[in-house]
Scaffold this motif. Structure first.
Motif, mmCIF file in Angstrom:
data_model
loop_
_atom_site.group_PDB
_atom_site.id
_atom_site.type_symbol
_atom_site.label_atom_id
_atom_site.label_comp_id
_atom_site.label_asym_id
_atom_site.label_seq_id
_atom_site.Cartn_x
_atom_site.Cartn_y
_atom_site.Cartn_z
ATOM 1 N N VAL A 67 0.944 -1.396 0.305
ATOM 2 C CA VAL A 67 -0.451 -0.098 -0.245
ATOM 3 C C VAL A 67 0.964 1.475 0.370
ATOM 4 N N CYS A 68 2.291 1.488 0.738
ATOM 5 C CA CYS A 68 3.170 2.135 0.437
ATOM 6 C C CYS A 68 3.336 3.167 -0.437
ATOM 7 N N THR A 76 9.075 5.999 0.751
ATOM 8 C CA THR A 76 10.490 5.341 1.784
ATOM 9 C C THR A 76 9.848 5.236 3.322
ATOM 10 N N ASN A 77 9.520 6.624 3.644
ATOM 11 C CA ASN A 77 9.076 6.788 5.161
ATOM 12 C C ASN A 77 8.228 6.227 5.453
ATOM 13 N N LEU A 78 7.197 5.900 5.012
ATOM 14 C CA LEU A 78 6.162 5.008 5.120
ATOM 15 C C LEU A 78 7.121 3.641 5.871
ATOM 16 N N GLN A 79 7.742 2.363 4.499
ATOM 17 C CA GLN A 79 8.252 1.847 5.067
ATOM 18 C C GLN A 79 9.052 1.256 5.730
ATOM 19 N N GLU A 80 9.471 2.734 6.287
ATOM 20 C CA GLU A 80 10.924 3.084 6.947
ATOM 21 C C GLU A 80 10.183 3.267 8.106
ATOM 22 N N LYS A 81 9.516 3.806 8.375
ATOM 23 C CA LYS A 81 9.070 3.838 9.796
ATOM 24 C C LYS A 81 7.835 3.349 10.365
ATOM 25 N N CYS A 82 7.198 2.799 9.480
ATOM 26 C CA CYS A 82 5.394 1.706 9.846
ATOM 27 C C CYS A 82 5.957 0.393 10.073
ATOM 28 N N LYS A 179 7.136 17.260 15.259
ATOM 29 C CA LYS A 179 7.805 16.030 15.366
ATOM 30 C C LYS A 179 8.558 15.322 15.035
ATOM 31 N N SER A 180 9.778 15.056 15.463
ATOM 32 C CA SER A 180 10.873 14.535 14.503
ATOM 33 C C SER A 180 10.415 13.490 13.727
ATOM 34 N N ASN A 181 9.914 12.426 14.023
ATOM 35 C CA ASN A 181 9.650 11.039 13.241
ATOM 36 C C ASN A 181 8.048 11.427 12.062
ATOM 37 N N ALA A 182 8.067 12.710 11.895
ATOM 38 C CA ALA A 182 7.451 13.229 11.031
ATOM 39 C C ALA A 182 7.560 12.554 9.668
ATOM 40 N N ILE A 183 5.986 11.981 8.688
ATOM 41 C CA ILE A 183 5.884 11.393 7.606
ATOM 42 C C ILE A 183 6.366 12.304 6.687
ATOM 43 N N LEU A 184 5.785 13.713 6.572
ATOM 44 C CA LEU A 184 6.169 14.561 5.823
ATOM 45 C C LEU A 184 7.454 15.376 6.016
ATOM 46 N N THR A 185 8.557 15.589 4.671
ATOM 47 C CA THR A 185 9.703 16.342 4.923
ATOM 48 C C THR A 185 9.823 16.520 3.596
ATOM 49 N N ASP A 186 9.720 17.709 2.857
ATOM 50 C CA ASP A 186 10.773 18.126 2.320
ATOM 51 C C ASP A 186 12.080 18.930 2.167
ATOM 52 N N GLY A 187 12.834 18.955 3.264
ATOM 53 C CA GLY A 187 14.110 19.296 3.652
ATOM 54 C C GLY A 187 14.378 20.758 3.446
ATOM 55 N N LYS A 188 12.955 21.473 3.729
ATOM 56 C CA LYS A 188 13.553 23.434 4.098
ATOM 57 C C LYS A 188 12.971 23.385 5.468
ATOM 58 N N PRO A 243 -5.262 3.774 8.018
ATOM 59 C CA PRO A 243 -3.736 2.498 8.197
ATOM 60 C C PRO A 243 -3.248 2.729 8.809
ATOM 61 N N PHE A 244 -2.645 2.261 9.561
ATOM 62 C CA PHE A 244 -1.462 2.201 9.800
ATOM 63 C C PHE A 244 -1.758 2.670 11.337
#
Length: 701
Positions: A67-68, A76-82, A179-188, A243-244
């Protein structure tokens, strides 16, 4: 699906962290909030042509990898964090209109109506505007983002104005962007924590705005990846898929405050979220479940295919539905007992056309037997089902609940404005009442119905009614409703006719008692030093006490008191007790069969009937042990200790004796050191096999 990330630069825009805090409700767990919000949304969307709204709660698990990849930029974040697996919960309704209306703001007509799709998926604070709906704030839907990681999939099938059917699917994510473990990260480093997924908007090629996916094949691929079926071709409705989720975390949050001991936690808070949801559905929608007498579309609901019917509902919720259906004209019954139904009137021309009725209050006093708390069912007491603690261990608080047009129970009250001065009941009896508002009644001072006034009084979580100021002033309708409800019930259960002289004597007696006796908790050590025989518990309805321990005189030095109603778990019964030692240092607690006119101990049972004793003493949980009193009080054991074998702790011996035939535990012998005012608080844990048992106390020199 293409992602659309909410711009952090929009003026006066909400962030994910602020959206998640919009409903300031920390005393209701997430599963209850989910059930209340989801079912109300389903019922509000009813198509008005069917007899019932159908709702399915679906839980399951799939592989994250399946589903990710549907969610652009966060795969990638879903796979790594969930992790590798994805637990989910879905709420699916049919016989509803679905997420109708425009799919982009540019399509909103001159009437300014956003429609169901935009209200639910892209907007906040856009409430239902139809009469008699549940939501009046448009904030309840934020609970969807609090159930899992903040990701929600919206899938709907609608019938358009031209008669054609269309499916729509989109997704949204709302998370705490800080939060440090946020799913949405844009690098900015600058983000709002909000995003949507769908297909690219063909009319807005210069931006990455999205509209819902409408391709049936794409939708089927996404939905079936979770192991869930798509809607039938001719069906309309909506599915919210979250989900999750973290099953354990959601279930742990359901444990009621004040129920720290395992024996006090009802099974549905320990077994599964599915069991909890079954209870929560009944807790908040008992008046509407499979209730064909409901004026409008009633509710047909199931969990993973297991339909909740009236016959499957807990007795206390069956009672609530019967109470809801009662009227002053036709009445109603529960378990052969006639329900009282009385109008609650408000004078002073509050309503138009001379009608003073604000609603009806329906009530009934029931027993432990009516609620199947005794053999053979041993169901928990009603306070567990409504997620309330009784404020009194010796008497049962009245239970008053209230509702308006949608049929959702707003709240249960056992203390406060709804119940003050209503008499409490003896152990084994309960007063249960419901107030049903006369929603269509029109207020005289403004063009507003009582339904609209009450709806406007509710906060975003719909957990209370409070008066508020409308054009013309504050009519104080809610305050007067509460007063009327209390009076109707109180007058029925406080109607004791006694002569004037008796009233004077009673008043004088109370005055003397207040002057001469200590305020509370003065009797225990008087009893232990020789005032009275001990009080036994009971494995049945908890309403009877038995004399034990010899003659009632100053040689009685041990007292046992039942401290609360028994708690009936799935495999055993827990009886909270307090044992008080005076000069005597040895006590034996035994469970016997409760026969007509006498009790039968294990030795007599096995000798007489030639079969194993049917009661098993599983163990004894010590919660505290103290010695002495006043300034000399010493705590010997201050925490929970489960005892199922012979042991010596805190200077006290605990020994178990077994039956001759079956070898099961039959009684526990407790021996203190030097007799020195010991108090032992604990819980007897035992199992019954088709008989009713009684706990008795004996003492040895």
């Amino acid at each position: 699906m293409q992602i659309e990330i909410a711009s952090p630069y929009d003026k006066m825009a909400e962030s994910g962290s602020s959206l998640l805090r919009l409903i300031q409700n920390n005393d209701t767990n997430k599963l209850d909030l989910l059930v209340r919000e989801a079912l109300q949304n389903c019922l509000d969307a009813g198509n008005k042509t069917s007899k019932a709204v159908n709702v399915d709660f679906i839980t399951g698990r799939t592989e994250t990898a399946k589903v990710c990849n549907f969610f652009e930029e966060i795969e990638t974040n879903l796979q790594e964090k969930c992790g590798n697996t994805c637990d989910f919960i879905a709420i699916r309704d049919t016989n509803t209109v679905g997420l109708t209306g425009p799919i982009r703001k540019a399509d909103i007509g001159e009437d300014g109506k956003f429609g169901n799709y935009l209200k639910l998926v892209t907007e906040i604070s856009k409430p239902q505007d139809q009469y008699g709906s549940g939501g009046s704030w448009g904030l309840g839907k934020t609970v969807y983002f609090r159930i899992g990681i903040g990701l929600v999939v919206y899938y709907s099938r609608i019938k358009k104005e031209d008669g054609a059917y269309e499916s729509r699917l989109s997704a949204a994510l709302v998370e705490d962007e800080k939060k440090s473990n946020a799913i949405l990260t844009d690098g900015k480093g600058l983000r709002r924590g909000i995003a949507w997924w769908g297909e690219a908007d063909p009319y807005d090629k210069n931006s990455k705005s999205t509209i819902p996916v409408t391709d049936e094949q794409v939708i089927k691929k996404i939905i079936t990846a979770f192991g869930v079926d798509v809607f039938d071709e001719m069906a309309t409705g909506t599915m919210i898929l979250i989900p999750f989720i973290n099953r354990k975390q959601l279930l742990d949050e359901t444990i009621p405050a004040g129920h720290a001991e395992d024996y006090q936690i009802p099974y549905w808070c320990k077994t599964s979220i599915e069991d909890y949801i079954k209870i929560a559905i009944q807790r908040w929608y008992a008046p509407r479940i499979q209730n064909e007498e409901y004026k409008g579309q009633y509710l047909r609901v199931n969990i993973n295919g297991d339909k909740i019917t009236y016959s499957k509902m807990a007795p206390v919720f069956q009672l609530i539905q019967n109470l809801y259906n009662a009227t002053p004209e036709n009445g109603n019954e529960f378990n052969g007992k006639k329900i009282s139904s009385k109008e609650v009137e408000i004078r002073n021309n509050t309503f138009k056309k001379g009608c003073a009725t604000a609603g009806v209050v329906n009530y009934l006093k029931v027993t432990s037997e009516d609620l199947k708390m005794i053999e053979p069912d041993h169901l928990p007491n009603p306070y567990y089902y409504i997620d309330k603690l009784s404020s009194d261990t010796m008497y049962n608080d009245p239970i008053v609940l209230f509702t308006r047009k949608p049929g959702m129970i707003v709240a249960y009250a056992t203390t406060g404005d709804w119940t003050d001065n209503i008499p409490k009941c003896e152990i084994g009896e309960y007063i249960v009442a419901i107030f049903v508002a006369n929603s269509n009644n029109m207020l005289s001072q403004t063009d507003m119905s009582l339904e609209e006034y009450i709806r406007g009084s509710e906060k975003a979580d719909h957990k209370a009614w409070e008066d508020w100021t409308i054009p013309g002033g504050n009519p104080q309708i809610i305050q007067r409703i509460k007063r009327g409800v209390r009076k109707k019930i109180k007058d029925d259960f406080s109607a004791i006719t006694i002569g004037t002289e008796e009233k004077k004597n009673l008043g004088l007696g109370k005055m003397l008692a207040d002057l001469l006796l200590p305020p509370t908790d003065f009797s225990y050590w008087d009893d232990a030093k020789g005032g009275t025989a001990g009080l036994g518990g009971t494995g049945g309805d908890g309403a009877r006490s038995t004399k034990t321990g010899g003659n009632v005189n100053n040689t009685v030095h041990v007292v046992m008191k039942q401290m609360a109603l028994p708690i009936f778990g799935q495999s055993e019964i827990a009886m909270p007790v307090r044992i008080l030692f005076g000069k005597q240092k040895t006590a034996i607690i035994e469970i016997v069969v409760d026969a007509e006119g006498r009790t039968i101990p294990s030795s007599e049972w096995e000798e007489t009937f030639g079969s194993a004793f049917p009661i098993v003493l599983n163990g004894f949980t010590v919660t505290s042990v103290t010695r002495g009193k006043g300034k000399d009080l010493v705590t010997l054991i201050g925490g929970k200790t489960d005892i199922s074998a012979d042991i010596k702790i805190g200077g006290i011996n605990f020994e178990f004796e077994r039956t001759a035939m079956s070898g099961t535990k039959k009684r526990i012998k407790i021996t203190t050191g030097d007799p020195d005012n010991y108090v032992i608080d604990g819980v007897m844990r035992y199992s019954l096999n088709g008989v009713q048992g009684t706990i008795v106390l004996k003492e040895e020199a």
